[in-house]
Design an enzyme around this catalytic site. Structure first.
Site, PDB file in Angstrom:
ATOM      1  N   ASP A 101      19.975  24.720   4.835  1.00 34.92           N
ATOM      2  CA  ASP A 101      19.948  24.095   3.505  1.00 34.92           C
ATOM      3  C   ASP A 101      20.025  22.571   3.570  1.00 34.92           C
ATOM      4  OD1 ASP A 101      19.565  25.924   1.513  1.00 34.92           O
ATOM      5  OD2 ASP A 101      21.673  26.480   1.348  1.00 34.92           O
ATOM      6  N   TRP A 149      12.188  27.307   2.320  1.00 37.34           N
ATOM      7  CA  TRP A 149      13.359  27.352   3.198  1.00 37.34           C
ATOM      8  C   TRP A 149      14.673  27.246   2.416  1.00 37.34           C
ATOM      9  CZ3 TRP A 149      13.176  24.449   8.497  1.00 37.34           C
ATOM     10  CH2 TRP A 149      12.151  24.998   9.290  1.00 37.34           C
ATOM     11  N   ARG A 194      19.886  17.669  -5.465  1.00 38.86           N
ATOM     12  CA  ARG A 194      19.224  16.420  -5.097  1.00 38.86           C
ATOM     13  C   ARG A 194      18.905  15.609  -6.359  1.00 38.86           C
ATOM     14  NH1 ARG A 194      21.007  17.763  -1.075  1.00 38.86           N
ATOM     15  NH2 ARG A 194      20.068  18.013   0.995  1.00 38.86           N
ATOM     16  N   LEU A 238      12.595   9.181  -3.918  1.00 34.01           N
ATOM     17  CA  LEU A 238      11.507   8.738  -4.795  1.00 34.01           C
ATOM     18  C   LEU A 238      10.330   9.697  -4.739  1.00 34.01           C
ATOM     19  CD1 LEU A 238      11.596   5.014  -3.671  1.00 34.01           C
ATOM     20  CD2 LEU A 238      12.465   5.900  -5.845  1.00 34.01           C
ATOM     21  N   PRO A 296      17.237   2.548  -3.341  1.00 39.57           N
ATOM     22  CA  PRO A 296      16.764   3.651  -4.173  1.00 39.57           C
ATOM     23  C   PRO A 296      17.184   5.025  -3.651  1.00 39.57           C
ATOM     24  CG  PRO A 296      14.924   2.430  -3.183  1.00 39.57           C
ATOM     25  CD  PRO A 296      16.177   1.911  -2.582  1.00 39.57           C
ATOM     26  N   THR A 297      17.266   5.979  -4.566  1.00 40.59           N
ATOM     27  CA  THR A 297      17.481   7.379  -4.222  1.00 40.59           C
ATOM     28  C   THR A 297      16.145   7.989  -3.794  1.00 40.59           C
ATOM     29  OG1 THR A 297      18.415   9.456  -5.023  1.00 40.59           O
ATOM     30  CG2 THR A 297      17.114   8.185  -6.610  1.00 40.59           C
ATOM     31  N   SER A 350      17.372   2.276   1.354  1.00 41.14           N
ATOM     32  CA  SER A 350      17.312   3.717   1.113  1.00 41.14           C
ATOM     33  C   SER A 350      18.727   4.268   1.033  1.00 41.14           C
ATOM     34  CB  SER A 350      16.550   4.367   2.273  1.00 41.14           C
ATOM     35  OG  SER A 350      16.991   5.675   2.517  1.00 41.14           O
ATOM     36  N   SER A 351      18.857   5.408   0.376  1.00 41.45           N
ATOM     37  CA  SER A 351      20.186   6.014   0.244  1.00 41.45           C
ATOM     38  C   SER A 351      20.729   6.531   1.573  1.00 41.45           C
ATOM     39  CB  SER A 351      20.131   7.163  -0.768  1.00 41.45           C
ATOM     40  OG  SER A 351      19.216   8.150  -0.334  1.00 41.45           O
ATOM     41  N   CYS A 352      19.893   6.582   2.620  1.00 43.33           N
ATOM     42  CA  CYS A 352      20.374   7.078   3.916  1.00 43.33           C
ATOM     43  C   CYS A 352      21.288   6.078   4.630  1.00 43.33           C
ATOM     44  CB  CYS A 352      19.209   7.459   4.818  1.00 43.33           C
ATOM     45  SG  CYS A 352      18.364   6.043   5.512  1.00 43.33           S
ATOM     46  N   ARG A 406       0.809  -1.225   0.000  1.00 45.86           N
ATOM     47  CA  ARG A 406       0.000   0.000   0.000  1.00 45.86           C
ATOM     48  C   ARG A 406       0.843   1.278   0.000  1.00 45.86           C
ATOM     49  NH1 ARG A 406      -5.112  -1.250   4.075  1.00 45.86           N
ATOM     50  NH2 ARG A 406      -6.319  -2.457   2.568  1.00 45.86           N
ATOM     51  N   GLY A 407       2.141   1.133   0.178  1.00 43.55           N
ATOM     52  CA  GLY A 407       3.008   2.297   0.228  1.00 43.55           C
ATOM     53  C   GLY A 407       3.366   2.828  -1.144  1.00 43.55           C
ATOM     54  N   HIS A 454       8.216  14.760   2.323  1.00 41.37           N
ATOM     55  CA  HIS A 454       9.533  15.108   1.794  1.00 41.37           C
ATOM     56  C   HIS A 454       9.440  16.343   0.892  1.00 41.37           C
ATOM     57  CE1 HIS A 454      10.448  10.775   2.854  1.00 41.37           C
ATOM     58  NE2 HIS A 454      11.339  11.474   3.515  1.00 41.37           N
ATOM     59  N   LYS A 470      18.337  -0.687   8.083  1.00 47.65           N
ATOM     60  CA  LYS A 470      18.447  -1.025   6.657  1.00 47.65           C
ATOM     61  C   LYS A 470      19.807  -1.662   6.330  1.00 47.65           C
ATOM     62  CE  LYS A 470      14.407  -0.008   5.098  1.00 47.65           C
ATOM     63  NZ  LYS A 470      13.572  -1.060   4.498  1.00 47.65           N
ATOM     64  N   TYR A 505      17.005   4.379  11.561  1.00 44.34           N
ATOM     65  CA  TYR A 505      16.444   3.763  10.341  1.00 44.34           C
ATOM     66  C   TYR A 505      17.574   3.198   9.478  1.00 44.34           C
ATOM     67  CZ  TYR A 505      14.030   3.567   5.813  1.00 44.34           C
ATOM     68  OH  TYR A 505      13.508   3.169   4.613  1.00 44.34           O
TER      69      TYR A 505
END
Length: 323
Positions: free
Chosen positions: A283, A216, A223, A180, A177-178, A121-123, A26-27, A193, A154, A150
């Site tokens: 930033d 901001w 990105r 999304l 993934p980067t 995730s890229s994080c 569902r995401g 996001h 991962k 998180y």
């Protein structure tokens, strides 16, 4: 570099009646993967909502796998959120994600799943990783503190897939993934996001006839964005063509400044007012680009240009988000 799968008997794309469990359907990511599989005429998707199957409960997950016996698993279920959520609920972010992926990966192996794809995730990469970020940057430095809980979960998922491959020869692969965007994104006013947040703000400003929208920062950070339907396409490609030990970056390979992104979203939405930059606000990271050359070497490249993807996403927003 893992060798592509050449065993025709295990081809993912040829068996349209194979049972495929998409966890987290569902995401943003899971729903796109389901659309992709349906478009490819897969007829036996196994889908469970959180109410029907709590992936954090080991006994429930094991019983589900014992009963359903899926052939393939794509694991896109996760607890996700922005900086505020990560800072407020660090225990939830590490515990829930570790529980979900441990239960699903282990049950997949023990109940004879042919292949599993774990999505991260890229994080996962260090805060000061080289740019563009190669897969080899993993675990080479400290993480970004605002989402390390998180990220650690991962990273553990990647390592678990590798461990089960090494010890049991289980065909478990990982894709990272980067940033999304696309249909089913989170357009919440506070905790979405940057891209959906901009889209919502420009739309609301347009509806109200506002003279300006304040954003901001300086607009200078770079990105990378990938339409979620491109990710779904890449997931199918990896399921068919990749069987390596190392995780694989999935990105567009293209960067835009936040300023360029804001101007593009403004144009797509049709907001006629001014765009004002509040340079007193932070930033964030100046640049965050993934090196997706490994995936390109395997033979996959993205197809959806950012502008086309934004038009598609805004159309979905207008049809599905309560105004």
């Amino acid at each position: 570099m893992g060798a592509p799968n050449t065993d025709s008997s295990s081809s993912f794309l040829t068996d349209k009646s194979a049972k495929i469990f998409v966890a987290g359907h569902r995401g943003l990511v899971g729903s796109s993967i389901v659309r992709k599989l349906v478009s490819l005429n897969f007829t036996n998707l196994i889908l469970r909502s959180h109410a029907e199957l709590d992936l954090t409960r080991q006994s429930d997950v094991d019983a589900f796998f014992a009963a359903e016996k899926p052939d393939y698993v794509i694991l896109s279920a996760a607890k996700v959120g922005g900086i505020h959520a990560n800072n407020t609920y660090p225990a939830d972010f590490i515990a829930i994600n570790l529980q979900i992926q441990t239960n699903v990966i282990d049950s997949s192996f023990r109940h004879g799943v042919k292949k599993l794809l774990f999505l991260g995730s890229s994080c996962i990469y260090p805060k000061f990783a080289p740019q563009p970020i190669p897969e080899s940057a993993l675990l080479t430095g400290p993480l970004e503190p605002t989402n390390e809980w998180y990220a650690v979960a991962k990273i553990a998922g990647i390592k678990m897939c590798q461990a089960y491959r090494i010890q049991y020869h289980f065909d478990a692969i990982s894709g990272m993934p980067t940033n999304l965007y696309g249909p089913n994104d989170n357009f919440h006013p506070e905790n979405s996001h940057v891209l959906p947040a901009l889209m919502r703000r420009f739309h609301e400003a347009k509806v109200k006839g506002a003279k300006e929208v304040v954003v901001w920062g300086s607009g200078s950070p770079l990105r990378e964005f990938l339409h979620v339907d491109d990710l779904a396409d890449a997931c199918v490609y990896l399921m068919e063509n990749y069987g390596g030990l190392e995780h694989v970056n999935v990105g567009s390979g293209k960067e835009v400044t936040i300023k360029e992104l804001a101007e593009l979203v403004k144009e797509v939405v049709g907001f006629q007012g001014e765009l004002v930059w509040d340079t007193s606000k932070p930033d964030g990271t100046p640049r965050k680009l993934m090196d997706s050359s490994k995936l390109a070497e395997v033979g996959w490249r993205p197809k959806i240009e950012l502008r086309d993807g934004l038009v598609d996403t805004y159309k979905w927003y207008l049809e599905n988000v309560k105004q």
